[in-house]
Scaffold this active site. Structure first.
Site, PDB file in Angstrom:
ATOM      1  N   MET A   1       3.231 -28.380  54.968  1.00 32.13           N
ATOM      2  CA  MET A   1       4.044 -29.518  54.698  1.00 32.13           C
ATOM      3  C   MET A   1       5.122 -29.683  55.931  1.00 32.13           C
ATOM      4  O   MET A   1       6.333 -29.867  55.949  1.00 32.13           O
ATOM      5  CB  MET A   1       5.026 -28.432  53.701  1.00 32.13           C
ATOM      6  CG  MET A   1       4.049 -28.138  52.358  1.00 32.13           C
ATOM      7  SD  MET A   1       4.320 -27.531  51.405  1.00 32.13           S
ATOM      8  CE  MET A   1       4.179 -25.674  51.865  1.00 32.13           C
TER       9      MET A   1
ATOM     10  N   HIS B   1      -1.340 -16.468  52.111  1.00 25.45           N
ATOM     11  CA  HIS B   1      -1.118 -17.865  52.027  1.00 25.45           C
ATOM     12  C   HIS B   1       0.409 -17.969  52.830  1.00 25.45           C
ATOM     13  O   HIS B   1       1.446 -17.735  51.897  1.00 25.45           O
ATOM     14  CB  HIS B   1      -1.002 -18.846  51.273  1.00 25.45           C
ATOM     15  CG  HIS B   1      -0.911 -20.022  50.529  1.00 25.45           C
ATOM     16  ND1 HIS B   1      -2.108 -21.114  50.915  1.00 25.45           N
ATOM     17  CD2 HIS B   1      -0.065 -20.999  50.501  1.00 25.45           C
ATOM     18  CE1 HIS B   1      -1.471 -21.992  50.736  1.00 25.45           C
ATOM     19  NE2 HIS B   1       0.169 -22.178  50.258  1.00 25.45           N
TER      20      HIS B   1
ATOM     21  N   GLY C   1       7.058 -28.099  48.360  1.00 27.50           N
ATOM     22  CA  GLY C   1       8.603 -27.648  48.857  1.00 27.50           C
ATOM     23  C   GLY C   1       8.774 -25.960  48.099  1.00 27.50           C
ATOM     24  O   GLY C   1       9.794 -25.314  48.741  1.00 27.50           O
ATOM     25  N   PHE C   2       8.140 -26.188  47.360  1.00 25.61           N
ATOM     26  CA  PHE C   2       8.834 -25.235  46.080  1.00 25.61           C
ATOM     27  C   PHE C   2       8.147 -23.948  45.293  1.00 25.61           C
ATOM     28  O   PHE C   2       7.309 -24.754  44.584  1.00 25.61           O
ATOM     29  CB  PHE C   2      10.384 -25.419  45.600  1.00 25.61           C
ATOM     30  CG  PHE C   2      11.692 -25.951  46.415  1.00 25.61           C
ATOM     31  CD1 PHE C   2      12.328 -25.640  47.317  1.00 25.61           C
ATOM     32  CD2 PHE C   2      11.431 -27.389  46.894  1.00 25.61           C
ATOM     33  CE1 PHE C   2      13.423 -25.592  48.211  1.00 25.61           C
ATOM     34  CE2 PHE C   2      12.841 -28.385  47.470  1.00 25.61           C
ATOM     35  CZ  PHE C   2      13.459 -27.441  48.093  1.00 25.61           C
TER      36      PHE C   2
ATOM     37  N   MET D   1       7.146 -25.697  56.733  1.00 22.24           N
ATOM     38  CA  MET D   1       7.835 -26.454  55.878  1.00 22.24           C
ATOM     39  C   MET D   1       8.727 -26.520  57.078  1.00 22.24           C
ATOM     40  O   MET D   1       9.488 -25.922  57.353  1.00 22.24           O
ATOM     41  CB  MET D   1       8.660 -25.936  54.440  1.00 22.24           C
ATOM     42  CG  MET D   1       7.758 -25.748  53.783  1.00 22.24           C
ATOM     43  SD  MET D   1       8.396 -25.754  51.857  1.00 22.24           S
ATOM     44  CE  MET D   1       7.240 -24.668  50.745  1.00 22.24           C
TER      45      MET D   1
ATOM     46  N   ASP E   1      -2.788 -25.383  43.992  1.00 24.35           N
ATOM     47  CA  ASP E   1      -1.643 -24.693  44.745  1.00 24.35           C
ATOM     48  C   ASP E   1      -0.360 -24.944  43.933  1.00 24.35           C
ATOM     49  O   ASP E   1       0.020 -26.226  43.947  1.00 24.35           O
ATOM     50  CB  ASP E   1      -1.558 -24.731  46.094  1.00 24.35           C
ATOM     51  CG  ASP E   1      -0.193 -24.125  46.770  1.00 24.35           C
ATOM     52  OD1 ASP E   1       0.929 -23.339  45.989  1.00 24.35           O
ATOM     53  OD2 ASP E   1       0.312 -23.943  48.141  1.00 24.35           O
TER      54      ASP E   1
ATOM     55  N   ASP F   1       3.277 -20.953  53.765  1.00 18.35           N
ATOM     56  CA  ASP F   1       4.100 -21.919  53.383  1.00 18.35           C
ATOM     57  C   ASP F   1       5.019 -22.659  54.184  1.00 18.35           C
ATOM     58  O   ASP F   1       5.870 -22.080  54.633  1.00 18.35           O
ATOM     59  CB  ASP F   1       4.242 -22.745  52.242  1.00 18.35           C
ATOM     60  CG  ASP F   1       3.641 -22.148  51.483  1.00 18.35           C
ATOM     61  OD1 ASP F   1       2.621 -23.262  51.056  1.00 18.35           O
ATOM     62  OD2 ASP F   1       3.830 -21.473  50.746  1.00 18.35           O
TER      63      ASP F   1
ATOM     64  N   MET G   1      -2.850 -29.695  45.672  1.00 12.85           N
ATOM     65  CA  MET G   1      -1.611 -29.905  44.606  1.00 12.85           C
ATOM     66  C   MET G   1      -1.311 -29.693  43.263  1.00 12.85           C
ATOM     67  O   MET G   1      -1.091 -30.665  43.149  1.00 12.85           O
ATOM     68  CB  MET G   1      -0.674 -30.553  45.926  1.00 12.85           C
ATOM     69  CG  MET G   1      -0.128 -29.644  47.208  1.00 12.85           C
ATOM     70  SD  MET G   1       0.258 -28.229  47.730  1.00 12.85           S
ATOM     71  CE  MET G   1       1.643 -27.454  46.993  1.00 12.85           C
TER      72      MET G   1
ATOM     73  N   HIS H   1      -0.829 -23.697  55.428  1.00  6.17           N
ATOM     74  CA  HIS H   1      -0.184 -24.562  54.378  1.00  6.17           C
ATOM     75  C   HIS H   1       0.946 -25.302  55.427  1.00  6.17           C
ATOM     76  O   HIS H   1       1.983 -25.299  55.132  1.00  6.17           O
ATOM     77  CB  HIS H   1      -0.725 -24.618  53.240  1.00  6.17           C
ATOM     78  CG  HIS H   1      -0.029 -25.588  51.977  1.00  6.17           C
ATOM     79  ND1 HIS H   1       0.729 -25.207  50.542  1.00  6.17           N
ATOM     80  CD2 HIS H   1      -0.275 -27.095  52.064  1.00  6.17           C
ATOM     81  CE1 HIS H   1       1.065 -26.754  50.467  1.00  6.17           C
ATOM     82  NE2 HIS H   1       0.772 -28.139  51.639  1.00  6.17           N
TER      83      HIS H   1
ATOM     84  N   SER I   1       0.632 -16.888  48.172  1.00  6.04           N
ATOM     85  CA  SER I   1       1.903 -17.106  49.515  1.00  6.04           C
ATOM     86  C   SER I   1       2.918 -16.444  49.009  1.00  6.04           C
ATOM     87  O   SER I   1       3.401 -15.854  47.898  1.00  6.04           O
ATOM     88  CB  SER I   1       2.320 -18.521  48.033  1.00  6.04           C
ATOM     89  OG  SER I   1       3.555 -18.503  49.283  1.00  6.04           O
TER      90      SER I   1
ATOM     91  N   GLY J   1       2.345 -18.032  44.330  1.00  2.00           N
ATOM     92  CA  GLY J   1       3.863 -17.123  44.917  1.00  2.00           C
ATOM     93  C   GLY J   1       3.847 -16.269  43.504  1.00  2.00           C
ATOM     94  O   GLY J   1       3.948 -15.166  43.670  1.00  2.00           O
ATOM     95  N   SER J   2       4.904 -16.868  43.183  1.00  3.79           N
ATOM     96  CA  SER J   2       5.897 -15.943  41.941  1.00  3.79           C
ATOM     97  C   SER J   2       4.711 -15.491  41.048  1.00  3.79           C
ATOM     98  O   SER J   2       5.461 -14.211  40.809  1.00  3.79           O
ATOM     99  CB  SER J   2       6.534 -16.942  40.987  1.00  3.79           C
ATOM    100  OG  SER J   2       6.256 -18.469  41.374  1.00  3.79           O
TER     101      SER J   2
HETATM  102  C1  DX5 Z   1       4.773 -25.148  47.561  1.00  2.03           C
HETATM  103  C2  DX5 Z   1       4.186 -24.154  47.998  1.00  2.03           C
HETATM  104  C3  DX5 Z   1       3.792 -22.708  47.441  1.00  2.03           C
HETATM  105  C4  DX5 Z   1       4.235 -21.815  46.730  1.00  2.03           C
HETATM  106  C5  DX5 Z   1       3.216 -21.260  45.275  1.00  2.03           C
HETATM  107  O1  DX5 Z   1       5.386 -26.081  47.825  1.00  2.03           O
HETATM  108  O2  DX5 Z   1       2.999 -24.887  48.805  1.00  2.03           O
HETATM  109  O3  DX5 Z   1       2.406 -22.181  48.252  1.00  2.03           O
HETATM  110  O4  DX5 Z   1       4.288 -20.780  47.143  1.00  2.03           O
HETATM  111  O5  DX5 Z   1       4.548 -21.009  44.290  1.00  2.03           O
HETATM  112  P1  DX5 Z   1       4.585 -20.538  42.881  1.00  2.03           P
HETATM  113  O6  DX5 Z   1       2.579 -19.876  42.596  1.00  2.03           O
HETATM  114  O7  DX5 Z   1       5.548 -20.439  42.823  1.00  2.03           O
HETATM  115  O8  DX5 Z   1       4.349 -21.723  42.369  1.00  2.03           O
HETATM  116 ZN    ZN Z   2       1.023 -23.159  49.959  1.00  2.00          ZN
END
Ligand code: DX5
Ligand code: ZN
Length: 223
Positions: free
Chosen positions: A66, A31, A140-141, A35, A173, A33, A135, A64, A8, A195-196
């Site tokens: 949201m 990926h 969201g984050f 939002m 995810d 995101d 999920m 994705h 992500s 992501g992280s």
């Molecule tokens: C959260 C996103 C994820 C997010 C995952 O709402 O849909 O894709 O980027 O980040 P990590 O891997 O850091 O949880």
């Molecule tokens: Zn996502």
């Protein structure tokens, strides 16, 4: 199909997204995101950015959404060049007709379920989808902790996919790291968003390789 790692870009440098995507050539998909400050309390990017990114890279983009009212907005992301477009079940009015529309445009169609959303109403709709996103955090984050209570739902969906003989990818995810990816692989996931765990490292490509190894070690041979 094998294991797919789909980093992500939520935690990547938004000022240099094309360059950031260039750091993850071994990603199976990228990926993205989206939002809208309504479905989730965060705002990221829209179809203009997706179109620009799809011109900047050969990597397939896994979108994705949201956002509220995906029935109205999701087709625009398929038209912007997305390889797959996943919308949330909780936000969609007519998920089946939306999935058909996405496939008509040429994208893979995905449906996402928040941690508290029951999968039961969607099991009969699986043939309409190319991927299901379970999920593993509240959307969201980035940077939140994996919620293991989502795993029974993943197992149920994985069983339903297998029993129906379908080729529907199962994606997780949220909070996916080298420590948690095995739990999700064990429960039947084959597509992993991180992501992280990817962009938090100095060398994202190395992080992708470790995640892939950790997932492979826990994937059942019969899957
Ligand atoms: C959260 C996103 C994820 C997010 C995952 O709402 O849909 O894709 O980027 O980040 P990590 O891997 O850091 O949880
Ligand atoms: Zn996502």
């Amino acid at each position: 199909m094998g294991i797919q790692i789909t980093p992500s870009i939520l935690n990547a440098d938004f000022g240099n997204l094309a360059a950031e995507v260039g750091r993850i050539p071994s990603a199976d998909m990228v990926h993205v995101d989206v939002m809208d400050n309504h479905f989730v309390p965060n705002l990221t990017l829209g179809p203009t950015m997706v179109e620009a990114l799809s011109r900047a890279t050969d990597q397939p983009l896994d979108i994705h959404l949201m956002i509220d009212d995906p029935d109205r907005w999701a087709p625009g992301y398929a038209e912007a060049g997305a390889a797959s477009v996943t919308f949330h079940a909780e936000a969609a009015g007519e998920p089946v007709s939306l999935a058909r529309r996405l496939r008509e445009i040429g994208a893979r169609a995905g449906i996402a379920l928040k941690p508290g959303t029951d999968a039961t109403p969607y099991l009969d709709l699986l043939p309409e989808f190319d991927q299901v996103l379970i999920m593993t955090v509240e959307p969201g984050f980035g940077g939140q902790s994996f919620i293991p209570e989502t795993m029974p739902k993943l197992r149920r969906v994985a069983d339903a996919v297998r029993n129906a003989g379908l080729d529907v990818w199962l994606q997780v995810d949220g909070g996916i790291t080298a420590d948690t990816i095995g739990i999700a692989a064990e429960a039947g996931a084959n597509t992993f968003v991180a992501g992280s765990a990817v962009f938090g490292g100095e060398v994202p490509a190395e992080r992708i390789a470790s995640l892939r190894d950790a997932a492979s070690a826990h994937t059942h041979a019969h899957r």
